[in-house]
Design an enzyme around this catalytic site. Sequence first.
Site, mmCIF file in Angstrom:
data_model
loop_
_atom_site.group_PDB
_atom_site.id
_atom_site.type_symbol
_atom_site.label_atom_id
_atom_site.label_comp_id
_atom_site.label_asym_id
_atom_site.label_seq_id
_atom_site.Cartn_x
_atom_site.Cartn_y
_atom_site.Cartn_z
ATOM 1 N N LYS A 62 1.864 50.797 83.848
ATOM 2 C CA LYS A 62 2.937 51.658 84.376
ATOM 3 C C LYS A 62 2.344 52.937 84.958
ATOM 4 C CE LYS A 62 6.446 49.726 81.344
ATOM 5 N NZ LYS A 62 7.200 49.760 80.083
ATOM 6 N N GLN A 106 8.149 53.692 75.116
ATOM 7 C CA GLN A 106 7.801 52.267 75.080
ATOM 8 C C GLN A 106 8.314 51.631 73.783
ATOM 9 O OE1 GLN A 106 6.396 50.586 77.644
ATOM 10 N NE2 GLN A 106 6.390 48.668 76.526
ATOM 11 N N ASP A 129 14.826 54.016 81.946
ATOM 12 C CA ASP A 129 15.035 52.670 81.403
ATOM 13 C C ASP A 129 16.499 52.238 81.544
ATOM 14 O OD1 ASP A 129 12.828 51.266 80.376
ATOM 15 O OD2 ASP A 129 12.670 52.637 78.674
#
Length: 295
Positions: A62, A106, A129
């Site tokens: 990422k 995460q 997200d």
Amino acid sequence: MQIKTPTETPVKVIDGRQLADVLIEEMTQEVNERIQQGLSQPGLAVVLVGEDPASTIYVRNKIRCAEKAGLFSLVKHLDASCTQKTLEDVVVELNEREDIHGILVQLPLPQHLSEARIINLIDPTKDIDGFHPVNVGLLSSGQAKLVPCTPLGCMEMLNREMGDLSGKHAVVIGRSNIVGKPMANLLLQANCTVSIVHSKTLEPEALCRQADILVAAVGVAELVDKNWVKPGAVVIDVGINAIDIDGKRKLVGDVNFADVAEKCRAITPVPGGVGPMTIACLIKNTLTAAKQRDM
Ligand code: GUN
């Protein structure tokens, strides 16, 4: 890429790596233009707790991708034994930072930490997200702002492959908050007729065989074979499962690729399908968050 099957029907393999490269190239240009216009450089913060090998690789990819697109990025790496308070303090600090437009914690977190409390603490305008209840509500009421990256990447592939999705029957296998539910919502918004198949569904194969679009996001290695697929369907495989073949570790999806490729019109491979698109959409969401702050 096209594969000739035994019946000589060409099956299109949707190349997620190539498409993600195109998207990242487009976003790199947009980031450069922002900076030239004196607007802020989009900033991404990723929070990693512990040393889970898969999470460590995902986070590295990422950050690599964010840097390629010209974003400012940072990683906050906390010890696996950190307290809920320590993690919450990090999120609060990132919420307040002007140079950070997108925050990603995460998942999964170590067992002793509450994922729900952390997700709910992230500023919804920085929630790249799309997991915060505010963003979930906005998506399901047709006012989406920040949408979960994996379903967003799947929609990008479906739109490019099929054009208008109106009236198509889409079946989503899996009802997770990260993929299944937001995927179903996005397909509904695109005017598909949507069914969700899950562990309690009666005759899941028969329902999936009606699908023009089949999205597998259930986390069971190669569950979907050609008996689940209508001839000419477009199949999106979200699964990433590590299996052991003759002592060697191999990554496979939720779809038996070779079997299903004989029957469908187009299919995403694993690896190289949905995965790279998820990361590209993370960059897209960070850019969206920065643009929404400018407004
Ligand atoms: N772990 C696996 N997939 C995801 C994702 O999309 N977002 C976050 N935050 N963690 C994940």
